[in-house]
Design a protein around this motif. Structure first.
Motif, PDB file in Angstrom:
ATOM      1  N   MET A   1      35.026  32.535  42.292  1.00  0.00           N
ATOM      2  CA  MET A   1      36.482  32.472  42.438  1.00  0.00           C
ATOM      3  C   MET A   1      37.176  32.820  41.130  1.00  0.00           C
ATOM      4  O   MET A   1      38.107  33.617  41.084  1.00  0.00           O
TER       5      MET A   1
ATOM      6  N   LEU B   1      39.967  35.791  40.013  1.00  0.00           N
ATOM      7  CA  LEU B   1      41.267  35.429  39.458  1.00  0.00           C
ATOM      8  C   LEU B   1      41.535  36.114  38.126  1.00  0.00           C
ATOM      9  O   LEU B   1      42.680  36.208  37.689  1.00  0.00           O
TER      10      LEU B   1
ATOM     11  N   VAL C   1      40.068  34.626  47.277  1.00  0.00           N
ATOM     12  CA  VAL C   1      39.859  33.310  46.669  1.00  0.00           C
ATOM     13  C   VAL C   1      40.217  32.249  47.701  1.00  0.00           C
ATOM     14  O   VAL C   1      41.059  32.468  48.580  1.00  0.00           O
TER      15      VAL C   1
ATOM     16  N   ARG D   1      42.242  30.935  52.760  1.00  0.00           N
ATOM     17  CA  ARG D   1      41.607  31.964  51.937  1.00  0.00           C
ATOM     18  C   ARG D   1      42.604  33.108  51.785  1.00  0.00           C
ATOM     19  O   ARG D   1      43.236  33.524  52.759  1.00  0.00           O
TER      20      ARG D   1
END
Length: 206
Positions: free
Chosen positions: A1, A5, A68, A74
């Motif tokens: 994740m 990001l 993510v 999601r």
């Protein structure tokens, strides 16, 4: 994740001009706060924009590996976002460098008017430095070796020479200098012109 990001996202102003690059984390924050919309190529040459709720719903309907997970849903990482209020380009002065002086003078001797390879050009102080001439846009010009030798440590008037144009600071041009690196996402291609963005700058002129 965390890897997703930290992915890079291209930021457009509301005129669809590229103005910045941010992280996906920042892009999703702007999207959530209503300051930006996600941009997606519709596949027919057009682009679709999505606000946060629309992008969240789209992410559920069309799952994507670059997504993510939050506690309740999601969401796909956008690759391009459009700011909904910002319509300016960041204003930046043209950096005072050897490269940009050559660019301003178009690799042309400012005394004889002939174009040369950069290796055959010098940078000349119009008013000699030891006579108080500053190292500024208004006092530095490109000069070929013969003209530079002829002028020597004199003003153009004293050397019987004339400048083909008065040197001055270039006007700011509307481009944004962004370090794209060697690779960028395919979805950026429509918004980027590499010749426009990858401006080679030399060392600062001392």
């Amino acid at each position: 994740m965390s890897l997703f990001l930290n992915q890079r996202v291209l930021v457009l102003n509301r005129l669809w001009q590229a103005v910045n690059i941010c992280t996906a984390r920042r892009a999703l924050t702007l999207l959530f706060e209503g300051h930006a919309q996600a941009v997606l190529n519709a596949g027919d040459g057009s682009f679709q924009t999505y606000n946060f709720s629309e992008w969240r719903d789209f992410s559920q309907q069309d799952p994507h590996p670059e997504s993510v997970c939050t506690v309740s849903f999601r969401i796909r990482v956008p690759r391009v976002i459009l700011l909904v209020v910002f319509d300016r380009l960041p204003k930046k002065e043209v950096k005072f460098t050897r490269h940009n002086i050559f660019e301003r003078d178009k690799n042309t001797c400012q005394y004889c008017g002939q174009a040369f390879d950069r290796k055959d050009l010098n940078l000349d102080h119009v008013l000699p430095r030891d006579r108080g001439g500053p190292t500024t846009w208004e006092n530095i010009v490109c000069s070929c070796v013969p003209c530079n030798t002829k002028k020597a440590n004199r003003t153009p008037q004293e050397a019987g020479m004339r400048l083909i144009r008065k040197p001055k600071r270039p006007k700011w041009r509307p481009f944004v200098q962004i370090n794209l690196g060697l690779h960028y996402h395919d979805s950026w291609k429509h918004f980027l012109d590499l010749a426009y963005w990858n401006v080679e700058l030399g060392d600062d002129l001392q």
